[in-house]
Motif scaffolding. Structure first.
Motif, PDB file in Angstrom:
ATOM      1  N   VAL A  37       1.147   4.105  -2.916  1.00  0.00           N
ATOM      2  CA  VAL A  37       0.553   4.969  -3.948  1.00  0.00           C
ATOM      3  C   VAL A  37      -0.411   4.165  -4.805  1.00  0.00           C
ATOM      4  CG1 VAL A  37       1.038   6.456  -5.925  1.00  0.00           C
ATOM      5  CG2 VAL A  37       2.584   6.473  -3.951  1.00  0.00           C
ATOM      6  N   TYR A  38       0.008   2.982  -5.237  1.00  0.00           N
ATOM      7  CA  TYR A  38      -0.849   2.167  -6.093  1.00  0.00           C
ATOM      8  C   TYR A  38      -2.117   1.684  -5.384  1.00  0.00           C
ATOM      9  CZ  TYR A  38       2.317   1.964 -10.077  1.00  0.00           C
ATOM     10  OH  TYR A  38       3.068   2.298 -11.165  1.00  0.00           O
ATOM     11  N   ARG A  39      -2.106   1.590  -4.067  1.00  0.00           N
ATOM     12  CA  ARG A  39      -3.323   1.218  -3.349  1.00  0.00           C
ATOM     13  C   ARG A  39      -4.398   2.289  -3.490  1.00  0.00           C
ATOM     14  NH1 ARG A  39      -1.038   0.018   2.124  1.00  0.00           N
ATOM     15  NH2 ARG A  39       0.799  -0.703   1.083  1.00  0.00           N
ATOM     16  N   ARG A  40      -3.983   3.519  -3.603  1.00  0.00           N
ATOM     17  CA  ARG A  40      -4.933   4.625  -3.661  1.00  0.00           C
ATOM     18  C   ARG A  40      -5.218   5.077  -5.106  1.00  0.00           C
ATOM     19  NH1 ARG A  40      -6.197   8.538   0.834  1.00  0.00           N
ATOM     20  NH2 ARG A  40      -7.826   9.707  -0.164  1.00  0.00           N
ATOM     21  N   TRP A  41      -4.201   5.026  -5.968  1.00  0.00           N
ATOM     22  CA  TRP A  41      -4.337   5.461  -7.359  1.00  0.00           C
ATOM     23  C   TRP A  41      -3.891   4.328  -8.264  1.00  0.00           C
ATOM     24  CZ3 TRP A  41      -1.885   8.513  -3.602  1.00  0.00           C
ATOM     25  CH2 TRP A  41      -2.602   9.636  -3.196  1.00  0.00           C
ATOM     26  N   LYS A  42      -4.693   4.004  -9.277  1.00  0.00           N
ATOM     27  CA  LYS A  42      -4.401   2.832 -10.111  1.00  0.00           C
ATOM     28  C   LYS A  42      -3.235   3.049 -11.072  1.00  0.00           C
ATOM     29  CE  LYS A  42      -7.745   3.956 -13.645  1.00  0.00           C
ATOM     30  NZ  LYS A  42      -8.669   3.518 -14.634  1.00  0.00           N
ATOM     31  N   ASP A  43      -2.982   4.319 -11.443  1.00  0.00           N
ATOM     32  CA  ASP A  43      -1.900   4.604 -12.383  1.00  0.00           C
ATOM     33  C   ASP A  43      -1.491   6.071 -12.264  1.00  0.00           C
ATOM     34  OD1 ASP A  43      -3.951   6.032 -13.678  1.00  0.00           O
ATOM     35  OD2 ASP A  43      -4.323   4.414 -15.090  1.00  0.00           O
ATOM     36  N   ARG A  44      -0.512   6.467 -13.035  1.00  0.00           N
ATOM     37  CA  ARG A  44      -0.037   7.849 -12.917  1.00  0.00           C
ATOM     38  C   ARG A  44      -1.080   8.861 -13.374  1.00  0.00           C
ATOM     39  NH1 ARG A  44       4.298   9.698 -17.473  1.00  0.00           N
ATOM     40  NH2 ARG A  44       2.997   9.224 -19.256  1.00  0.00           N
ATOM     41  N   GLU A  45      -1.937   8.489 -14.319  1.00  0.00           N
ATOM     42  CA  GLU A  45      -2.952   9.423 -14.789  1.00  0.00           C
ATOM     43  C   GLU A  45      -3.976   9.717 -13.696  1.00  0.00           C
ATOM     44  OE1 GLU A  45      -1.685   6.959 -16.733  1.00  0.00           O
ATOM     45  OE2 GLU A  45      -0.609   8.367 -18.029  1.00  0.00           O
ATOM     46  N   SER A  46      -4.418   8.680 -12.980  1.00  0.00           N
ATOM     47  CA  SER A  46      -5.378   8.923 -11.900  1.00  0.00           C
ATOM     48  C   SER A  46      -4.718   9.699 -10.761  1.00  0.00           C
ATOM     49  CB  SER A  46      -5.984   7.619 -11.395  1.00  0.00           C
ATOM     50  OG  SER A  46      -5.000   6.752 -10.876  1.00  0.00           O
TER      51      SER A  46
END
Length: 194
Positions: A37-46
């Motif tokens: 998940v973090y590879r695609r989205w930098k944080d929960r907001e994104s």
């Protein structure tokens, strides 16, 4: 993987709300590792922004009935249907209550609605091309005028929204557009005269 993560994000939002939404819980629910998940989205907001934009794009389709009245009617009714569902209610709660004052949520809200407007603008451009709306009509302003009474009821007055609400919003938006009130550059001209 992207669809599974989006579905898990929305499910977490519905089940637990924004405050308890974590990348770790989304990853677990989606059946992927959190680093995926973090590879695609930098944080929960994104992650949330992307999931919301995708959900709204698929849950509120862009109609093409051949007539602006029925296109806007279908659009308005789908907005109501989407936001009166459990997922829609959770989305509204995340975007307009609780964490709504956080800059990243305000940015996410802006991104989601900008995306929604840009996806729906072809409905208005086709109507202008067909001569169903005056040349120079601002598609975004017509869409905002259409959505305003719906969101007022959903977010402010808590009045019920239904097909009658949608149909009335269509009549108001079309009347304003056909009267030339929603022309591109109209706001700047009005401001210059004041």
């Amino acid at each position: 993987m992207r669809a599974a993560v989006h579905a898990a994000t929305l499910a977490e939002l519905v089940d637990k709300g924004y405050a308890a939404l974590t990348v770790e819980n989304v990853a677990r629910r989606a059946g992927v590792h959190k680093t995926t998940v973090y590879r695609r989205w930098k944080d929960r907001e994104s992650l949330l922004t992307d999931a919301l934009a995708e959900h709204m794009a698929t849950d509120i389709p862009v109609p093409d009935t051949g007539a602006i009245e029925t296109d806007l009617q279908a659009l308005a009714r789908s907005i109501i249907e989407a936001f009166t569902s459990p997922t829609g209610q959770a989305i509204l709660a995340a975007m307009f209550t609780g964490a709504a004052h956080l800059p990243e949520i305000a940015a996410a809200r802006r991104h989601v609605f900008d995306d929604r407007l840009s996806r729906a603008e072809p409905v208005l451009r086709r109507a202008i091309k067909r001569g169903q709306l005056p040349e120079g009509t601002d598609p975004a302003e017509v869409l905002k005028t259409l959505a305003a009474p719906i969101y007022l009821r959903l977010l402010i007055t808590a009045e019920p929204v239904n097909e009658t609400t949608a149909d009335q919003a269509v009549r108001v938006a079309l009347a304003a557009a056909r009267a030339g009130v929603l022309q591109q550059g109209h706001d700047e001209e009005s401001a210059g005269r004041e």
